[in-house]
Write a protein that holds these residues in place. Structure first.
Motif, short mmCIF file in Angstrom:
data_model
loop_
_atom_site.label_atom_id
_atom_site.label_comp_id
_atom_site.label_asym_id
_atom_site.label_seq_id
_atom_site.Cartn_x
_atom_site.Cartn_y
_atom_site.Cartn_z
N ASP A 38 -2.92 10.14 13.05
CA ASP A 38 -2.86 9.25 11.90
C ASP A 38 -3.50 9.90 10.67
O ASP A 38 -3.85 9.22 9.72
CB ASP A 38 -3.53 7.92 12.21
N GLY B 250 4.42 5.19 7.10
CA GLY B 250 3.44 6.05 7.74
C GLY B 250 3.07 5.56 9.13
O GLY B 250 2.97 6.34 10.08
N LYS B 251 2.88 4.25 9.25
CA LYS B 251 2.55 3.68 10.56
C LYS B 251 3.71 3.85 11.54
O LYS B 251 3.49 4.12 12.74
CB LYS B 251 2.20 2.20 10.40
N LYS C 54 0.83 -1.20 0.00
CA LYS C 54 0.00 0.00 0.00
C LYS C 54 0.87 1.26 0.00
O LYS C 54 1.99 1.26 0.51
CB LYS C 54 -0.93 0.01 1.21
N HIS D 70 -2.27 11.57 8.25
CA HIS D 70 -1.54 11.43 6.99
C HIS D 70 -1.65 10.03 6.39
O HIS D 70 -1.21 9.82 5.27
CB HIS D 70 -0.07 11.80 7.19
N ILE D 71 -2.23 9.09 7.11
CA ILE D 71 -2.43 7.77 6.51
C ILE D 71 -3.90 7.38 6.57
O ILE D 71 -4.25 6.21 6.63
CB ILE D 71 -1.57 6.68 7.19
N LEU E 259 3.03 2.24 3.27
CA LEU E 259 2.20 2.41 4.46
C LEU E 259 2.95 2.07 5.74
O LEU E 259 2.70 2.67 6.79
CB LEU E 259 0.94 1.54 4.33
N PHE F 130 0.71 5.64 0.66
CA PHE F 130 -0.05 6.73 1.25
C PHE F 130 0.52 8.07 0.78
O PHE F 130 1.69 8.18 0.43
CB PHE F 130 -0.03 6.67 2.79
N PRO G 240 -4.97 5.19 2.77
CA PRO G 240 -3.97 4.45 1.98
C PRO G 240 -4.63 3.65 0.87
O PRO G 240 -5.78 3.21 0.99
CB PRO G 240 -3.30 3.54 3.01
N ILE H 193 9.80 7.28 5.27
CA ILE H 193 8.86 8.04 4.47
C ILE H 193 9.66 8.98 3.58
O ILE H 193 10.87 9.14 3.76
CB ILE H 193 7.85 8.84 5.32
#
Length: 226
Positions: A63, A134-135, A52, A65-66, A131, A54, A69, A180
């Protein structure tokens, strides 16, 4: 991904980019649509181990910004930015503006657009990537909050302030094997990541038009059939 398939994938992306540039291809097509005299910069291959991708504003915290996704069209893409020189209003000094962010998959000339992700930029920077990155940024922000060190914005701030005003940068997230990517926009506002398809029905790439067309500032994805 095992080493040999990974190397073959990266080699394939490099060959695809070269082939696309030798004929028409997405890069000259998008540059022509922008009506801006600039140059493309190749920032290498981005992999998507989570499957994935994002896009968003990494400085929002939490969260956000994600929040949306999407499935990545392939396990890797090549990251390009298109930049051009401009004159600052006011003192007349010159600078460089990032005009286009392009995640390239087939790299062939786009003929239509598909799905899109809308997002904001509140610190003149776009965050994107796999992703997992992002997490990992969200988890880092939570750890920093618990330790009284601020949140993910405080972590990212040195990367935003270090170096030239305009940049494209990979940021490794501590205590993870994820990262990122950051691309500066020069302005706050709303943007869209738009999937563009080639004549074979494959994803040519994902476009984020930052600056708009020179003649009227219209986003260039609006010039591509839906």
């Amino acid at each position: 991904m095992k080493l040999l398939p990974r190397l073959l994938l990266i080699l394939g992306l490099s060959q695809a980019a070269g082939a696309a540039g030798a004929e028409e291809g997405a890069l000259p097509y998008l540059a022509d649509l922008s009506e801006r005299q600039g140059q493309w910069a190749d920032h290498g291959v981005i992999e998507f181990p989570s499957g994935k991708v994002f896009f968003g504003d990494p400085t929002y915290g939490g969260d956000y910004h994600i929040k949306d996704p999407r499935a990545a069209p392939a396990s890797a893409a090549r990251l390009w930015t298109y930049s051009y020189d401009f004159i600052w209003q006011g003192d007349g000094s010159t600078g460089t503006q990032n005009g286009i962010l392009w995640l390239e998959f087939s790299g062939k000339t786009p003929v239509r657009k598909g799905e899109r992700v809308g997002f904001g930029a509140d610190a003149a920077v776009i965050g994107f990537g796999d992703l997992n990155g992002g997490k990992a940024l969200v988890a880092l922000g939570e750890r920093w909050q618990e330790a009284g060190k601020g949140d993910s914005f405080e972590f990212l701030q040195p990367f935003l302030l270090d170096g030239p005003y305009m940049f494209t940068r990979k940021v490794e997230i501590p205590q993870s094997d994820a990262a990122i990517y950051l691309v500066t926009t020069g302005t706050d506002g709303g943007f869209d990541a738009v999937w563009l398809y080639d004549a074979s029905g494959d994803v040519s790439g994902i476009l984020v038009d930052i600056a708009g067309r020179e003649s009227d500032a219209k986003f260039i994805d609006t010039l591509i059939p839906g």
